[in-house]
Design a protein around this motif. Sequence first.
Motif: not given
Length: 98
Positions: A3-9, A49-59
């Motif tokens: 699994r390659h996970i990206l959390l993006v702002k 409210g724990l996203d720390k500003g990350y708005t999108h994810a890619v899996l």
Amino acid sequence: MVRHILLVKFTSETSEQDLSQLEQAFYQLKADIPGIEGVEFGANISPEGLDKGYTHAVLMTFVDVKARDAYLPHAKHEAFKAIFVPMIADILVFDYEF
């Protein structure tokens, strides 16, 4: 499998149209690069409210580490990054095997 996970702002200049085109480009990577089993793209909907500003994810799911390693320098991935990287304000990348 990997699994390659990206959390993006994303930058404030990134529009909804940009995000829609980016999502389609992520899905196209699956069609263009061998070893990618799946791609998911989505906006955060957590009420915690724990996203720390990350708005999108890619899996992304790869068949194995070798497929992930081949993807990283792949010409199609490099071309994709030319579109994606300018939209990024911050990113977290996390891979694991399962």
